[in-house]
Scaffold this motif. Structure first.
Motif, short mmCIF file in Angstrom:
data_model
loop_
_atom_site.label_atom_id
_atom_site.label_comp_id
_atom_site.label_asym_id
_atom_site.label_seq_id
_atom_site.Cartn_x
_atom_site.Cartn_y
_atom_site.Cartn_z
N SER A 134 0.87 -1.18 0.00
CA SER A 134 0.00 0.00 0.00
C SER A 134 0.90 1.22 0.00
CB SER A 134 -0.95 0.02 1.20
OG SER A 134 -0.23 0.18 2.39
N GLN A 135 0.37 2.36 -0.41
CA GLN A 135 1.11 3.61 -0.50
C GLN A 135 2.34 3.47 -1.41
OE1 GLN A 135 -0.16 2.60 2.65
NE2 GLN A 135 -1.83 4.01 2.26
N HIS A 136 2.19 2.72 -2.50
CA HIS A 136 3.24 2.51 -3.48
C HIS A 136 2.86 3.24 -4.77
CE1 HIS A 136 0.17 -0.58 -4.03
NE2 HIS A 136 0.47 -0.55 -5.31
N SER A 137 3.69 3.12 -5.78
CA SER A 137 3.36 3.68 -7.09
C SER A 137 3.49 2.59 -8.15
CB SER A 137 4.28 4.86 -7.43
OG SER A 137 5.61 4.43 -7.57
N VAL A 138 2.78 2.78 -9.26
CA VAL A 138 2.86 1.88 -10.41
C VAL A 138 2.97 2.75 -11.65
CG1 VAL A 138 1.77 0.04 -11.72
CG2 VAL A 138 1.40 0.17 -9.26
N SER A 139 3.99 2.51 -12.45
CA SER A 139 4.17 3.29 -13.68
C SER A 139 3.41 2.65 -14.84
CB SER A 139 5.65 3.38 -14.03
OG SER A 139 6.12 2.13 -14.49
N LEU A 158 6.27 -1.38 -10.29
CA LEU A 158 5.63 -1.14 -9.00
C LEU A 158 6.73 -0.91 -7.96
CD1 LEU A 158 2.73 -3.14 -7.55
CD2 LEU A 158 4.83 -3.03 -6.26
N CYS A 159 6.74 0.24 -7.29
CA CYS A 159 7.84 0.58 -6.39
C CYS A 159 7.35 1.07 -5.04
CB CYS A 159 8.71 1.68 -7.00
SG CYS A 159 9.71 1.14 -8.39
N GLY A 160 8.15 0.73 -4.02
CA GLY A 160 7.96 1.25 -2.69
C GLY A 160 6.67 0.79 -2.03
N GLY A 161 6.31 1.52 -0.98
CA GLY A 161 5.11 1.22 -0.23
C GLY A 161 5.38 1.23 1.26
N ARG A 168 10.93 4.48 -0.47
CA ARG A 168 9.84 5.41 -0.74
C ARG A 168 8.49 4.80 -0.39
NH1 ARG A 168 11.90 10.08 -2.85
NH2 ARG A 168 13.87 9.68 -3.87
N SER A 169 7.63 5.62 0.20
CA SER A 169 6.22 5.31 0.36
C SER A 169 5.47 6.64 0.33
CB SER A 169 5.95 4.55 1.67
OG SER A 169 6.30 5.32 2.78
N TYR A 170 4.19 6.58 0.05
CA TYR A 170 3.38 7.80 -0.08
C TYR A 170 4.00 8.75 -1.11
CZ TYR A 170 1.38 6.19 4.32
OH TYR A 170 0.79 5.44 5.30
N HIS A 171 4.53 8.22 -2.19
CA HIS A 171 5.20 8.99 -3.23
C HIS A 171 4.42 8.88 -4.53
CE1 HIS A 171 6.42 4.86 -3.79
NE2 HIS A 171 6.75 5.17 -5.03
#
Length: 127
Positions: A37-42, A47-50, A77-80
């Motif tokens: 959760s709180q990750h990003s997907v391009s 899929l990175c961080g969280g 990274r999270s919440y990014h």
């Protein structure tokens, strides 16, 4: 050439799915190897961080239907957010709050070859 728009939806737990807006269909994908959760997907499926996975990135590979380990991040990274410029220089992971204060004012560039390098500095701390 046929172009089909789809939205890759991940997280909250270990779920992943494709949503096809043209038909309002949801198609389940292979589950993520860990909760995110709180990750990003391009757009490329990177899929990175969280919140619990700050240091890792996985890549969706449609040919195998799997989430492969892509890299371990130098700055967790999270919440990014992630951003992939049109010039194909790679994907930037930007800001966020985490146990790594450094992430709040920096960016990381994930290059097309899968390596990482420091990106640009942010004007403000983000959280």
């Amino acid at each position: 050439m046929v172009f089909i728009a789809a939205v890759l939806i991940t997280g909250g737990d270990d779920t992943a799915e494709l949503y096809l807006p043209s038909s309002a269909r949801h198609m389940p994908l292979t589950r993520l190897p860990e909760w995110r959760s709180q990750h990003s997907v391009s757009e490329s499926g990177l899929l990175c961080g969280g919140e619990w996975t700050e240091q890792t990135c996985r890549q969706w590979t449609p040919a195998t239907g799997s989430w492969e380990m892509a890299l371990n991040l130098d700055v967790g990274r999270s919440y990014h957010v992630s951003w992939t410029p049109e010039n194909s220089s790679g994907t930037y992971l930007m800001g966020g709050g985490s146990s790594f204060e450094e992430s709040m004012s920096t960016t990381t560039l994930i290059t097309p070859d899968g390596s990482q390098e420091p990106g640009f500095m942010l004007k403000y701390f983000t959280k």
